[in-house]
Motif scaffolding. Structure first.
Motif, PDB file in Angstrom:
ATOM      1  N   PHE A  88       0.806  -1.229   0.000  1.00 45.33           N
ATOM      2  CA  PHE A  88       0.000   0.000   0.000  1.00 45.33           C
ATOM      3  C   PHE A  88       0.837   1.275   0.000  1.00 45.33           C
ATOM      4  CE2 PHE A  88      -3.638   2.667   1.511  1.00 45.33           C
ATOM      5  CZ  PHE A  88      -4.541   2.252   0.569  1.00 45.33           C
ATOM      6  N   GLY A  89       2.097   1.204  -0.436  1.00 41.29           N
ATOM      7  CA  GLY A  89       2.974   2.375  -0.392  1.00 41.29           C
ATOM      8  C   GLY A  89       2.491   3.501  -1.299  1.00 41.29           C
ATOM      9  N   ASN A  90       2.740   3.370  -2.585  1.00 38.69           N
ATOM     10  CA  ASN A  90       2.341   4.435  -3.504  1.00 38.69           C
ATOM     11  C   ASN A  90       0.836   4.584  -3.609  1.00 38.69           C
ATOM     12  OD1 ASN A  90       4.970   5.000  -4.050  1.00 38.69           O
ATOM     13  ND2 ASN A  90       4.820   4.718  -6.253  1.00 38.69           N
ATOM     14  N   SER A  92      -1.366   4.350  -1.545  1.00 40.55           N
ATOM     15  CA  SER A  92      -1.980   5.087  -0.444  1.00 40.55           C
ATOM     16  C   SER A  92      -2.289   6.519  -0.881  1.00 40.55           C
ATOM     17  CB  SER A  92      -1.056   5.119   0.783  1.00 40.55           C
ATOM     18  OG  SER A  92      -0.059   6.108   0.654  1.00 40.55           O
ATOM     19  N   LEU A  93      -1.619   6.977  -1.906  1.00 39.61           N
ATOM     20  CA  LEU A  93      -1.829   8.337  -2.405  1.00 39.61           C
ATOM     21  C   LEU A  93      -2.928   8.401  -3.462  1.00 39.61           C
ATOM     22  CD1 LEU A  93       1.981   8.907  -2.749  1.00 39.61           C
ATOM     23  CD2 LEU A  93       0.585  10.245  -1.205  1.00 39.61           C
ATOM     24  N   GLN A  94      -3.552   7.275  -3.740  1.00 39.42           N
ATOM     25  CA  GLN A  94      -4.599   7.250  -4.766  1.00 39.42           C
ATOM     26  C   GLN A  94      -5.943   6.952  -4.105  1.00 39.42           C
ATOM     27  OE1 GLN A  94      -2.684   4.316  -7.362  1.00 39.42           O
ATOM     28  NE2 GLN A  94      -1.945   6.001  -8.641  1.00 39.42           N
ATOM     29  N   ASP A  95      -6.870   7.889  -4.248  1.00 39.84           N
ATOM     30  CA  ASP A  95      -8.104   7.813  -3.465  1.00 39.84           C
ATOM     31  C   ASP A  95      -9.060   6.713  -3.900  1.00 39.84           C
ATOM     32  OD1 ASP A  95      -7.529   9.811  -1.675  1.00 39.84           O
ATOM     33  OD2 ASP A  95      -8.241  11.389  -3.006  1.00 39.84           O
ATOM     34  N   ALA A 260      -6.631   6.016  10.261  1.00 38.51           N
ATOM     35  CA  ALA A 260      -6.849   6.861   9.116  1.00 38.51           C
ATOM     36  C   ALA A 260      -6.612   6.213   7.759  1.00 38.51           C
ATOM     37  CB  ALA A 260      -5.983   8.102   9.259  1.00 38.51           C
ATOM     38  N   PRO A 261      -5.609   5.368   7.610  1.00 40.48           N
ATOM     39  CA  PRO A 261      -5.320   4.902   6.250  1.00 40.48           C
ATOM     40  C   PRO A 261      -6.496   4.173   5.618  1.00 40.48           C
ATOM     41  CG  PRO A 261      -3.581   4.259   7.758  1.00 40.48           C
ATOM     42  CD  PRO A 261      -4.699   4.789   8.584  1.00 40.48           C
ATOM     43  N   ARG A 262      -6.578   4.214   4.310  1.00 35.86           N
ATOM     44  CA  ARG A 262      -7.543   3.390   3.604  1.00 35.86           C
ATOM     45  C   ARG A 262      -7.048   1.951   3.532  1.00 35.86           C
ATOM     46  NH1 ARG A 262      -6.843   5.110  -0.848  1.00 35.86           N
ATOM     47  NH2 ARG A 262      -5.600   6.809  -0.066  1.00 35.86           N
TER      48      ARG A 262
ATOM     49  N   CYS B 255       7.272   9.789   0.021  1.00 36.02           N
ATOM     50  CA  CYS B 255       5.898   9.853   0.518  1.00 36.02           C
ATOM     51  C   CYS B 255       5.182   8.505   0.551  1.00 36.02           C
ATOM     52  CB  CYS B 255       5.095  10.835  -0.331  1.00 36.02           C
ATOM     53  SG  CYS B 255       5.096  10.373  -2.069  1.00 36.02           S
ATOM     54  N   SER B 256       5.876   7.400   0.321  1.00 37.89           N
ATOM     55  CA  SER B 256       5.212   6.089   0.318  1.00 37.89           C
ATOM     56  C   SER B 256       4.426   5.862   1.605  1.00 37.89           C
ATOM     57  CB  SER B 256       6.266   4.989   0.162  1.00 37.89           C
ATOM     58  OG  SER B 256       5.667   3.704   0.207  1.00 37.89           O
ATOM     59  N   PHE B 257       3.173   5.415   1.480  1.00 44.90           N
ATOM     60  CA  PHE B 257       2.259   5.095   2.582  1.00 44.90           C
ATOM     61  C   PHE B 257       1.794   6.347   3.335  1.00 44.90           C
ATOM     62  CE2 PHE B 257       1.058   2.828   6.657  1.00 44.90           C
ATOM     63  CZ  PHE B 257       0.064   2.055   6.091  1.00 44.90           C
ATOM     64  N   ALA B 258       2.192   7.523   2.898  1.00 43.33           N
ATOM     65  CA  ALA B 258       1.877   8.744   3.644  1.00 43.33           C
ATOM     66  C   ALA B 258       0.620   9.426   3.143  1.00 43.33           C
ATOM     67  CB  ALA B 258       3.036   9.723   3.587  1.00 43.33           C
ATOM     68  N   GLY B 259       0.025   8.891   2.102  1.00 45.21           N
ATOM     69  CA  GLY B 259      -1.078   9.618   1.495  1.00 45.21           C
ATOM     70  C   GLY B 259      -2.406   9.380   2.154  1.00 45.21           C
ATOM     71  N   ALA B 260      -2.477   8.359   2.973  1.00 41.25           N
ATOM     72  CA  ALA B 260      -3.781   7.915   3.401  1.00 41.25           C
ATOM     73  C   ALA B 260      -4.391   8.668   4.577  1.00 41.25           C
ATOM     74  CB  ALA B 260      -3.715   6.425   3.713  1.00 41.25           C
ATOM     75  N   PRO B 261      -3.623   9.029   5.576  1.00 37.77           N
ATOM     76  CA  PRO B 261      -4.283   9.593   6.754  1.00 37.77           C
ATOM     77  C   PRO B 261      -5.074  10.860   6.435  1.00 37.77           C
ATOM     78  CG  PRO B 261      -1.973   9.153   7.205  1.00 37.77           C
ATOM     79  CD  PRO B 261      -2.181   8.970   5.733  1.00 37.77           C
ATOM     80  N   PRO B 284       4.140  13.690  -5.100  1.00 38.79           N
ATOM     81  CA  PRO B 284       3.607  13.816  -6.459  1.00 38.79           C
ATOM     82  C   PRO B 284       3.064  15.208  -6.707  1.00 38.79           C
ATOM     83  CG  PRO B 284       2.077  12.582  -5.084  1.00 38.79           C
ATOM     84  CD  PRO B 284       3.274  12.869  -4.228  1.00 38.79           C
ATOM     85  N   ARG B 289      -0.397  11.016 -11.281  1.00 39.44           N
ATOM     86  CA  ARG B 289      -1.284   9.874 -11.035  1.00 39.44           C
ATOM     87  C   ARG B 289      -1.979   9.960  -9.676  1.00 39.44           C
ATOM     88  NH1 ARG B 289       3.730   7.631 -12.124  1.00 39.44           N
ATOM     89  NH2 ARG B 289       3.860   6.607 -10.088  1.00 39.44           N
ATOM     90  N   PHE B 290      -1.771  11.049  -8.940  1.00 32.39           N
ATOM     91  CA  PHE B 290      -2.215  11.093  -7.551  1.00 32.39           C
ATOM     92  C   PHE B 290      -3.119  12.297  -7.323  1.00 32.39           C
ATOM     93  CE2 PHE B 290       1.851   9.009  -7.998  1.00 32.39           C
ATOM     94  CZ  PHE B 290       1.634   7.797  -7.369  1.00 32.39           C
ATOM     95  N   ARG B 292      -5.140  13.401  -5.092  1.00 37.62           N
ATOM     96  CA  ARG B 292      -5.343  14.199  -3.885  1.00 37.62           C
ATOM     97  C   ARG B 292      -4.342  15.342  -3.766  1.00 37.62           C
ATOM     98  NH1 ARG B 292      -5.347  11.687   1.536  1.00 37.62           N
ATOM     99  NH2 ARG B 292      -6.678  10.225   0.440  1.00 37.62           N
ATOM    100  N   PHE B 293      -3.265  15.265  -4.502  1.00 32.16           N
ATOM    101  CA  PHE B 293      -2.310  16.369  -4.497  1.00 32.16           C
ATOM    102  C   PHE B 293      -2.734  17.371  -5.570  1.00 32.16           C
ATOM    103  CE2 PHE B 293      -0.258  13.239  -2.050  1.00 32.16           C
ATOM    104  CZ  PHE B 293       0.710  13.861  -1.293  1.00 32.16           C
TER     105      PHE B 293
END
Lengths: 377, 377
Positions: A88-90, A92-95, A260-262, B255-261, B284, B289-290, B292-293
């Motif tokens: 879930f690394g990258n 995680s940034l995709q909703d 929080a994480p998805r 930012c791996s795994f950091a996008g979710a919270p 990103p 591809r992301f 939310r940013f």
């Protein structure tokens, strides 16, 4: 190298896309989570065969499609940080993607190690051979070591099985870790002399890796047998290292910052915390202050913690999060006797008489468990 | 004890509640994030005055209310794990709250330390005194050390400033950390002999705290001056410890795994990663591809990384995530010359001619920066 080339980590993702777009979305996910290159740029046969996951299933569900990806276990390097990054690394940034289920092959589960004590070890440490355990926190943040030690003695006299730090307690100037642990252990020692029963105390370790290491050594020197930690604050790899290293302490994993994480609670707090060595996991039961933990989620989470898995001890579910005495029967019906009931704030209402209320709580749990025992079998 | 009683960590939360419910919701949050007790159960004057945060503002916004809470700095114990727990530990489990802004008092910022190298230190290490830096990853996962070293040499000859591991590279059996770092450093050494310019290589460190420590020592022994790490996988406290400890290496935070919270990117990747010592932060840029940013988020994130802050060096923004040569001008207009442009996959399309494409990318960045320089001033 551990693990054979035919072993896979299987991950199920919920994709918020229409059915007709699912194959392409899953295809993008294969690349995103491993090689991070456009398909045309991947020409190496080893990468094609041994790195890229296979899409094993695409199942329509409400609101999207669930995709099952099978990652060759070698991608994880048999390491907890890398496993989490691959899963879930990258993305995680995709909703539009959530991780909803994970299954680990035996070689990876063995490398991670799972709980060292587990439910059975916690029963050994507490002397509670059967039936539910009881737990309450020392709180609030702001009290000094002596006040918290008085509370600990009170709860020990009332018959609570496990006393833990509230997750807000750190190495504060007004309540330093060492002074607190020393005061609480001394208080519990005095109660043990009177009652013949030593209550298990789990202070919270928190901070940077070297701070946590020092706290563990301090705790061990003070004859502590268990600690609490929040893997989402400290890092999942830290949990895994503590579960394998010295000193050998039972680990109660707290859910702080983990909501929080998805990544669903059953994956993060269930599969992954257990795989990385949590002996017990503290989480909010449905109906408390935390809406995302609904009944179905709590059911799956408990299942992940307790289902038989080759080479992994069972972990103990610790439902909490705004529980009260009125809900003891509901909780025991839901989780069965292999659980630890955590009650905090609700015991603390009503001013004086805290010890009597704690004692009544313990009695209620025991009595309810006895009453339900025939049903549970 | 560091810090005075009058210092506060200020946190702004977006509450998804109607205006008329905001005061009560903010009140519940005060208790949830510190004492975790019902209001009636908190009777200690020290706790009331020195632990519970104050609600400083309630501002209606679209879809809810923003509440500003001022936490007495002592609650954080001046520790990165505790800070994160106080800011968003329990309420990470509550879907109606998001953390959107944080400001740290000087004593806490000083205790955390901030970037050790920062933007200026990275310029010193790369020899790029002014203008944007260029960066590209070694990938994909699955290649062995020799193949990656060849790629590194190629990118070095093309004039790239910083070469980093892809975030999928770990201590894999098919590409062990030490063999990879050794091969890449040797290849870059050969290029340096030919060109007189030593390119900065940032291998990725990942794993448990003791694994990461070993990798850092290995890297340092091989004359590496910078590493990449993913704080959301390893834990924010690990970043903070590495930024202060030995060996002294520049830290590129991925930012791996950091996008979710439900912590905004500008808070987590901006305020907190910088406060805890990231010299550069990879994220990103809008339009990749992301989703939310978005542009506004990237603007605020860059601002958090680069705005003057007492006692904290500026960190370098590293926009990436599906960027391509066509977007160089847009990126430089957006981030200005104090940035590092990260291009990966798009360079790798088109088969042969990779070195020429990398060289053209470097030239394009330099030329575009020169062209824009008068505007930027």
């Amino acid at each position: 190298m551990v693990g054979s080339a035919s072993e896979f980590v299987r991950a199920r993702y919920r994709l918020a896309v229409p059915v007709e777009a699912a194959a392409e979305r899953a295809e993008a996910l294969r690349y995103e989570q491993t090689v991070e290159l456009p398909r045309e740029a991947v020409q190496d046969p080893f990468v094609e065969k041994e790195i890229l996951p296979r899409v094993e299933a695409l199942d329509p569900v409400e609101g999207g499609v669930e995709a099952t990806l099978a990652y060759p276990v070698a991608t994880t390097a048999h390491d907890p940080a890398q496993l989490l990054g691959v899963l879930f690394g990258n993305c995680s940034l995709q909703d539009d993607v959530a991780l909803v289920a994970v299954s680990l092959p035996d070689s990876l589960a063995a490398a991670l190690g799972g709980p060292r004590f587990g439910a059975s070890g916690l029963r050994r440490l507490t002397g509670v051979a059967a039936g539910p355990l009881t737990c309450t926190p020392l709180k609030p943040m702001g009290l000094g070591p002596e006040r918290l030690a008085e509370l600990a003695a009170l709860f020990a006299r009332a018959g609570i099985d496990v006393i833990k730090d509230d997750n807000g307690l750190a190495d504060h100037a007004f309540c330093p870790f060492e002074a607190r642990v020393r005061a609480v252990q001394e208080a519990l020692g005095s109660v043990a002399q009177a009652t013949g029963r030593r209550v298990l105390y789990a202070p919270q370790v928190t901070g940077t890796p070297s701070t946590v290491r020092r706290q563990l050594e301090t705790a061990r020197a003070l004859d502590v047998r268990a600690v609490m930690l929040s893997p989402a604050l400290l890092g999942l790899p830290t949990l895994q290292e503590l579960a394998r290293g010295e000193p050998e302490l039972a680990l109660l994993a707290h859910c702080s910052f983990a909501g929080a994480p998805r990544v669903t609670p059953e994956v993060l707090l269930g599969s992954l915390y257990r795989a990385c060595g949590a002996d017990a996991v503290i989480f909010p039961h449905a109906g408390g202050r935390f809406a995302r933990f609904d009944v179905a989620t709590c059911r799956r989470l408990a299942e992940e913690l307790t289902a038989p898995r080759p080479g992994r001890r069972r972990a103990l579910p610790v439902p909490g999060g705004g529980m009260s005495e009125e809900r003891v029967e509901e909780l025991l019906r839901f989780y069965g006797p292999d659980t630890m009931l955590l009650v905090g704030g609700s015991l603390r209402l009503g001013g004086a008489g805290l010890e009597a209320r704690a004692r009544a709580f313990v009695a209620l749990v025991r009595e309810t468990a006895r009453r339900l025992a025939p049903e549970a079998r």
